[in-house]
Structures are given as structure tokens and as C-alpha cells.
Design an enzyme around this catalytic site. Structure first.
Site, PDB file in Angstrom:
ATOM      1  N   CYS A   1       0.847  -1.187   0.000  1.00  0.00           N
ATOM      2  CA  CYS A   1       0.000   0.000   0.000  1.00  0.00           C
ATOM      3  C   CYS A   1       0.888   1.243   0.000  1.00  0.00           C
ATOM      4  O   CYS A   1       0.697   2.150   0.797  1.00  0.00           O
ATOM      5  CB  CYS A   1      -0.977  -0.005   1.154  1.00  0.00           C
ATOM      6  SG  CYS A   1      -0.289  -0.511   2.708  1.00  0.00           S
ATOM      7  N   GLY A   2       1.837   1.253  -0.887  1.00  0.00           N
ATOM      8  CA  GLY A   2       2.666   2.431  -1.062  1.00  0.00           C
ATOM      9  C   GLY A   2       3.459   2.761   0.185  1.00  0.00           C
ATOM     10  O   GLY A   2       3.928   1.871   0.890  1.00  0.00           O
TER      11      GLY A   2
END
Lengths: 292, 135
Positions: A91-92
Site C-alpha cells: 500500500c505504497g
């Protein structure tokens, strides 16, 4: 130079990856919507709670009989950091952002000569923080099996924090989580839980109502403070879930787009090479015919 | 007809009820109280029990709440419940589980004040349980 067959294989594998990232993006989008709804549904409670807290805190004031959860222990030597992160990666920069923020805080506290203890909520934060602060982490809480964040989870975390406080395990407690601003922006935030920071009443004119307290204001406050901690943790957890899903969605969107670019590039060189091969074959045939 | 006021029942997870009502019975820690319009501003903690809501349309709703507190103003009342369900949807198993937990808490309590608290909570739950089973 990769052969035609190699290129074909790579294109196929990038396409498969793109399908996966696209699916993950859609799943994250659906989960994001649910998480946002949950966060919105929880808002009335926390708002009312904050209003009531401000009201009562004003009534009790900073008197000597005010509960310790509110006034603190009187010193600030031992700090407890509750770091909330996601359970999953991909998720980044979501998890590393929170972890970095917490790490800076720990460094600052340590350089001031304070003792630091850490409770990790969520697996990813633990994985990052244990590299440096393994000895400081006193507890890790995992919500891997939890599908939908509910109040019960917040209660477990809050219970551990208050128990530790009552045993005199720390003086100041700060909660780290990621505030959900929008799908593309999550801001790591630190919030002081204990001692409860005096809530700023938004409108001083509205605080005029003189309440009857049943049983007494102090008793209610004593009952209220642990509840308010639970609510704040609950809110942090919900915001975190929404933030995680938002971050995951944009990360997966980027991944899908990158995969698309990659496929374009690979197809280009695949076609070029195929063309070159055809040309080469033609030249061979023509020069063979000329030689006769 | 009695004056009506705005009543909200909120649990941490969602807003359960927001309606115009004529009277609400709240299980306060110091005893049950009926709130009607123009009530003096009061703040009270609540014990596990049944909240009865009389809406201005004359309809009666009953909710089971487990702890929390109520914020009463002359023109409105907000009940912040730790957890709340409509009586119709109450889960008997969940209630039994809570009773069991309360009993265990009592057994685990060491200091006198803890013991007293646990005992009180257990008593309240038992009363509530009996009331619901009878209904």
C-alpha cells in the site's frame, strides 16, 4: 538480446501481473468505501464524546480530585507510544510513513533522556520498528484475522494501555496513526492520549448550561476517561483502515499503469525484432536467388 | 399531548436512533429515570438495562444497552451507549457470554473495590437477563 520467445513470455507474465494489480485495486476500492462508511458512522459518537468531555472537564477543573488519567502522574519520564499500522503491505508508503514519523519521535525523546516503550498495533509497523527498537517494543497486537474493525478491537488495545498506566508503567501515552484526508493523502499523526489533553471547547458561549451530575462529576469523569481513550483508539483504527485502503488503491493504480507501459515497451521491441527477422529471412532468400 | 424533544441513541459503531420522542426511560446508575421535554440539564452514567423510547407517533421502541452515559438537555437527550441493540434483535448467546465473563471477572477480582464493582455489574446483568428472558 532476448529472443522472440523470451519477449513473448515476459509480455505474458507482465500481463498476468497487471491483472492481479487491477483486481487488487478494485478490491481496495470496495473496501475503502466500506471503511469510509464505518468511519462516518462512528463520527457522531466521538463528536458527542468530545463535547461532553469538554463540558465535564470544565466542571471538574484541574482540581486535586481529578482522575489521574486526566492530570497524569506528574512527571514525563516514561513515554508509551502506541503505533498503529496496517496488517498488510502493498500500500505504497503508508506503513513506512507512520513508522518514520514514530521513529523520529522516539529519537527525539531518547535524546531528551526519556524512557520509551512501544506498543505495535498491526504487523507491518512491528516489522519496521523492530529493526531498530526491538528492545523497546513491549507488546504487539495483531488484527490479522479481523475482517471488520469493530469497537471490541479498540477495547483490547485501550484495555492494555489503561492497565499499564494503572500499574505505573508509563507517564505519557501518545497514539500514532494515519489521518485519512483523502484517497491520495494520508497524514501521519500523533495524538496524546494520557494525560488527556484538555479538550478545547469550540464555542465558549455554548458551555453555559449548568448540569446536574448523577452520581458526581468526578465519578462520571472517571467513568468517561477510559471510554474516551477507547473511542480515540477506535477512531484511529478506523481512519487507519480507510487510509490503508486509499493508499493501496492508488499504489495499485500506479502499478497497473506501469505494467501497461511495460507491456507497450515490450510489445514494441517484440514487433521490431519480428520485423528484423522477417527482413533478414527475405535478404537471405533474395541473395540466395541472386547467387544462382 | 406532551411536548416532544429530540432523542439520539449512539453506539461507537453507528447512530442507532434519532427521533422525536415524548419520553425516554433511562437506566441510570442511581436508578431509572424518565426523561421528558424540558428536563433539567443532567449528565448520568447508565448501567446495563433497557431503554424504552416513546416516539411522538405513539410508538414504543425498546433497546438493550450495556453501560455508557446520557447527556440530557431541556431540548434534547443523547445516550452514548458502549453497545446497544434493539430488544427484538438481542442475541441470547451474547448475553450469556457477557454473564459468564462478568462471573469470571468477579472470580478474578482481588481488591475489595474491584470485587464490589464486579459484583454490582454481575447483579445488573442478571437483572437484565431475567427481564429479557421473561419478556
Amino acid at each position: 538480446m532476448p529472443s522472440l520467445k523470451d519477449l513473448k513470455n515476459r509480455i505474458a507474465s507482465v500481463k498476468a501481473t497487471q491483472k492481479i494489480t487491477k483486481a487488487m485495486q478494485m478490491v481496495a476500492a470496495a473496501k475503502l468505501r466500506r471503511a469510509q462508511e464505518a468511519a462516518e458512522a462512528a463520527r457522531p459518537y466521538s463528536q458527542r464524546m468530545a463535547a461532553v468531555m469538554a463540558n465535564i472537564a470544565e466542571a471538574v477543573g484541574g482540581g486535586d480530585d481529578a482522575p489521574r488519567l486526566m492530570t497524569g502522574t506528574g512527571s514525563d519520564d516514561t513515554h508509551l507510544l502506541v503505533v498503529c499500522t496496517a496488517e498488510r503491505g502493498l500500500c505504497g508508503g503508508f506503513n513506512s510513513q507512520i513508522a518514520r514519523f514514530a521513529r523520529e519521535h522516539v529519537r527525539r525523546l531518547q535524546s531528551d533522556g526519556k524512557t520509551v516503550k512501544i506498543i505495535c498495533v498491526g504487523k507491518k509497523g512491528y516489522d519496521i520498528l523492530r529493526r531498530e527498537f526491538a528492545s523497546l517494543i513491549i507488546e504487539r497486537i495483531d488484527f490479522r484475522e479481523v475482517k471488520q474493525m469493530s469497537f471490541a478491537q479498540a477495547e483490547t488495545v485501550a484495555g492494555k494501555v489503561t492497565d499499564l498506566f494503572n500499574e505505573g508503567g508509563f507517564d505519557v501515552c501518545t497514539l500514532f496513526y494515519s489521518e485519512f484526508k483523502s484517497v491520495i493523502s494520508q497524514v501521519p499523526t500523533a495524538q496524546q492520549l494520557i494525560p488527556a489533553s484538555a479538550a478545547t471547547s469550540e464555542d465558549d458561549a455554548g458551555a453555559a448550561a449548568v448540569y446536574d451530575y448523577e452520581p458526581g462529576a468526578t465519578e462520571i469523569l472517571e467513568d468517561l476517561l477510559p471510554r474516551s481513550i477507547k473511542v480515540q483508539i477506535f477512531r484511529a483504527l478506523l481512519e487507519n483502515v480507510a487510509g490503508e485502503m486509499g493508499a493501496k488503491m492508488s499504489a495499485m493504480d500506479n502499478a497497473t499503469r506501469n505494467a501497461g507501459e511495460m507491456i507497450d515497451k515490450l510489445s514494441m521491441s517484440y514487433n521490431r525484432q519480428r520485423q528484423a527477422q522477417i527482413t533478414k529471412e527475405l535478404i537471405e532468400i533474395i541473395s540466395g536467388a541472386e547467387a544462382l | 399531548m406532551a411536548d416532544s424533544f429530540n432523542f439520539e441513541l449512539v453506539s461507537p459503531e453507528r447512530l442507532l436512533l434519532s427521533a422525536t420522542v415524548t419520553e425516554v426511560v433511562i437506566p441510570g446508575t442511581d436508578g431509572e429515570m424518565t426523561v421528558m421535554a424540558h428536563h433539567a440539564p443532567t449528565m448520568t452514567t447508565i448501567k446495563p438495562g433497557v431503554v424504552t423510547v416513546q416516539t411522538s407517533e405513539g410508538q414504543a421502541d425498546r433497546f438493550v444497552v450495556f453501560g455508557g452515559f446520557a447527556d440530557i438537555l431541556p431540548d434534547g437527550c443523547t445516550l452514548l451507549a458502549e453497545s446497544a441493540v434493539s430488544v427484538a434483535d438481542i442475541d441470547r448467546d451474547d448475553l450469556a457470554q457477557r454473564l459468564q465473563d462478568a462471573k469470571e471477572d468477579l472470580a478474578d477480582a482481588t481488591s475489595d473495590s474491584d470485587k464490589q464493582k464486579a459484583q454490582e455489574y454481575l447483579d445488573q446483568l442478571t437483572t437484565l437477563n431475567n427481564a429479557i428472558m421473561a419478556a
